[in-house]
Design a protein around this motif. Structure first.
Motif, mmCIF file in Angstrom:
data_model
loop_
_atom_site.group_PDB
_atom_site.id
_atom_site.type_symbol
_atom_site.label_atom_id
_atom_site.label_comp_id
_atom_site.label_asym_id
_atom_site.label_seq_id
_atom_site.Cartn_x
_atom_site.Cartn_y
_atom_site.Cartn_z
ATOM 1 N N TYR A 126 -31.942 20.434 11.956
ATOM 2 C CA TYR A 126 -31.660 21.711 11.576
ATOM 3 C C TYR A 126 -30.376 21.895 10.944
ATOM 4 O O TYR A 126 -29.311 21.262 11.359
ATOM 5 C CB TYR A 126 -31.451 22.833 12.894
ATOM 6 N N GLN B 98 -29.909 32.987 4.364
ATOM 7 C CA GLN B 98 -30.976 32.217 4.600
ATOM 8 C C GLN B 98 -30.813 30.965 4.085
ATOM 9 O O GLN B 98 -30.376 30.341 3.222
ATOM 10 C CB GLN B 98 -32.205 32.892 3.726
ATOM 11 N N TRP C 179 -29.215 29.820 11.399
ATOM 12 C CA TRP C 179 -30.150 28.300 11.399
ATOM 13 C C TRP C 179 -31.167 28.455 10.735
ATOM 14 O O TRP C 179 -31.798 29.429 10.208
ATOM 15 C CB TRP C 179 -30.563 28.052 12.894
ATOM 16 N N GLN D 276 -35.156 26.591 9.528
ATOM 17 C CA GLN D 276 -36.393 26.456 10.593
ATOM 18 C C GLN D 276 -36.484 24.936 11.030
ATOM 19 O O GLN D 276 -37.269 24.965 12.020
ATOM 20 C CB GLN D 276 -37.537 26.974 9.765
ATOM 21 N N VAL E 143 -33.225 26.930 4.022
ATOM 22 C CA VAL E 143 -34.634 26.204 4.063
ATOM 23 C C VAL E 143 -34.306 24.633 4.066
ATOM 24 O O VAL E 143 -33.506 24.093 3.162
ATOM 25 C CB VAL E 143 -35.389 26.663 2.846
#
Length: 115
Positions: A94, A3, A105, A107, A5
Protein backbone atom coordinates in the motif's frame (compact mmCIF):
# COMPACT_ATOMS: atom_id res chain seq x y z
CA UNK A 1 -8.09 15.56 -0.81
CA UNK A 2 -5.53 13.19 -2.25
CA UNK A 3 -6.26 10.08 -4.28
CA UNK A 4 -3.73 7.28 -4.72
CA UNK A 5 -3.64 4.42 -7.21
CA UNK A 6 -1.03 1.67 -6.92
CA UNK A 7 0.05 -0.63 -9.72
CA UNK A 8 2.85 -2.97 -10.67
CA UNK A 9 2.26 -5.93 -8.42
CA UNK A 10 2.45 -9.48 -9.64
CA UNK A 11 3.89 -12.95 -9.25
CA UNK A 12 7.64 -13.37 -9.49
CA UNK A 13 10.24 -15.91 -8.44
CA UNK A 14 12.69 -15.37 -5.64
CA UNK A 15 15.60 -13.22 -6.73
CA UNK A 16 13.61 -11.34 -9.34
CA UNK A 17 12.53 -7.70 -9.35
CA UNK A 18 9.35 -5.66 -9.49
CA UNK A 19 8.62 -1.97 -9.61
CA UNK A 20 5.51 -0.66 -7.91
CA UNK A 21 3.98 2.69 -8.82
CA UNK A 22 1.75 4.99 -6.81
CA UNK A 23 0.08 7.73 -8.80
CA UNK A 24 -1.25 10.66 -6.79
CA UNK A 25 -3.91 13.13 -7.78
CA UNK A 26 -5.89 15.86 -6.06
CA UNK A 27 -4.32 18.14 -3.46
CA UNK A 28 -0.82 16.80 -3.99
CA UNK A 29 0.83 20.07 -3.02
CA UNK A 30 -0.09 19.36 0.59
CA UNK A 31 1.75 16.02 0.75
CA UNK A 32 4.59 16.02 3.29
CA UNK A 33 5.80 12.49 2.66
CA UNK A 34 4.86 9.30 0.82
CA UNK A 35 5.21 5.88 2.40
CA UNK A 36 5.01 2.31 1.24
CA UNK A 37 3.61 -0.24 3.67
CA UNK A 38 2.86 -3.92 3.27
CA UNK A 39 0.63 -6.47 4.90
CA UNK A 40 1.08 -10.22 4.67
CA UNK A 41 -1.76 -12.62 5.55
CA UNK A 42 -2.13 -12.89 9.31
CA UNK A 43 0.32 -10.08 9.94
CA UNK A 44 -0.06 -6.45 10.86
CA UNK A 45 0.60 -3.80 8.25
CA UNK A 46 4.25 -2.76 8.40
CA UNK A 47 6.13 0.25 7.16
CA UNK A 48 8.52 -0.40 4.28
CA UNK A 49 9.87 2.91 2.96
CA UNK A 50 9.36 6.67 2.91
CA UNK A 51 10.28 9.58 0.73
CA UNK A 52 9.80 13.07 2.08
CA UNK A 53 8.71 16.12 0.15
CA UNK A 54 12.38 17.10 0.14
CA UNK A 55 13.33 13.78 -1.45
CA UNK A 56 14.90 12.13 1.60
CA UNK A 57 14.38 8.35 1.57
CA UNK A 58 14.12 5.95 4.48
CA UNK A 59 13.81 2.17 4.67
CA UNK A 60 12.87 -0.59 7.03
CA UNK A 61 15.81 -2.78 7.94
CA UNK A 62 14.16 -5.76 6.26
CA UNK A 63 14.32 -4.12 2.82
CA UNK A 64 17.36 -1.86 3.12
CA UNK A 65 19.78 -2.49 0.27
CA UNK A 66 17.15 -4.29 -1.82
CA UNK A 67 14.34 -1.75 -2.23
CA UNK A 68 14.59 1.80 -3.54
CA UNK A 69 11.92 4.46 -3.24
CA UNK A 70 11.89 7.30 -5.74
CA UNK A 71 9.55 9.82 -7.27
CA UNK A 72 8.80 11.51 -10.54
CA UNK A 73 7.36 14.90 -9.63
CA UNK A 74 6.31 15.60 -13.21
CA UNK A 75 4.14 12.48 -13.14
CA UNK A 76 3.05 12.84 -9.49
CA UNK A 77 4.17 9.26 -9.03
CA UNK A 78 6.20 7.47 -6.37
CA UNK A 79 7.94 4.21 -7.18
CA UNK A 80 9.19 1.29 -5.15
CA UNK A 81 11.88 -0.66 -6.98
CA UNK A 82 12.14 -4.07 -5.37
CA UNK A 83 15.18 -6.19 -6.18
CA UNK A 84 16.33 -9.58 -4.91
CA UNK A 85 12.81 -10.40 -3.84
CA UNK A 86 12.28 -13.07 -1.22
CA UNK A 87 9.22 -15.20 -0.43
CA UNK A 88 8.86 -13.25 2.82
CA UNK A 89 8.27 -10.10 0.76
CA UNK A 90 4.93 -11.56 -0.30
CA UNK A 91 2.22 -9.13 0.80
CA UNK A 92 -0.27 -6.53 -0.33
CA UNK A 93 1.67 -3.30 -0.78
CA UNK A 94 0.00 0.00 0.00
CA UNK A 95 1.15 3.54 -0.58
CA UNK A 96 0.26 6.27 1.83
CA UNK A 97 0.25 10.04 1.51
CA UNK A 98 0.92 12.05 4.67
CA UNK A 99 -0.50 15.54 4.76
CA UNK A 100 -0.56 18.20 7.48
CA UNK A 101 -3.97 17.08 8.70
CA UNK A 102 -4.73 13.81 6.98
CA UNK A 103 -3.45 10.48 5.78
CA UNK A 104 -4.58 8.81 2.57
CA UNK A 105 -4.13 5.16 1.65
CA UNK A 106 -4.20 3.56 -1.75
CA UNK A 107 -6.13 0.39 -2.48
CA UNK A 108 -3.09 -1.88 -2.47
CA UNK A 109 -1.37 -4.12 -4.99
CA UNK A 110 -0.51 -7.78 -4.46
CA UNK A 111 3.09 -8.95 -4.64
CA UNK A 112 3.71 -12.69 -4.54
CA UNK A 113 7.21 -14.13 -4.51
CA UNK A 114 7.54 -17.85 -5.09
CA UNK A 115 10.49 -19.87 -3.88
Amino acid sequence: QVQLVESGGGLVQAGESLRLSCAASGSIGSILAMDWHRQAPGNEREWVARITSGGTPGYADSVKGRFTISRDSAKNTVYLQMNSLKPEDTAVYYCKAIGPRSITWGQGTQVTVSS
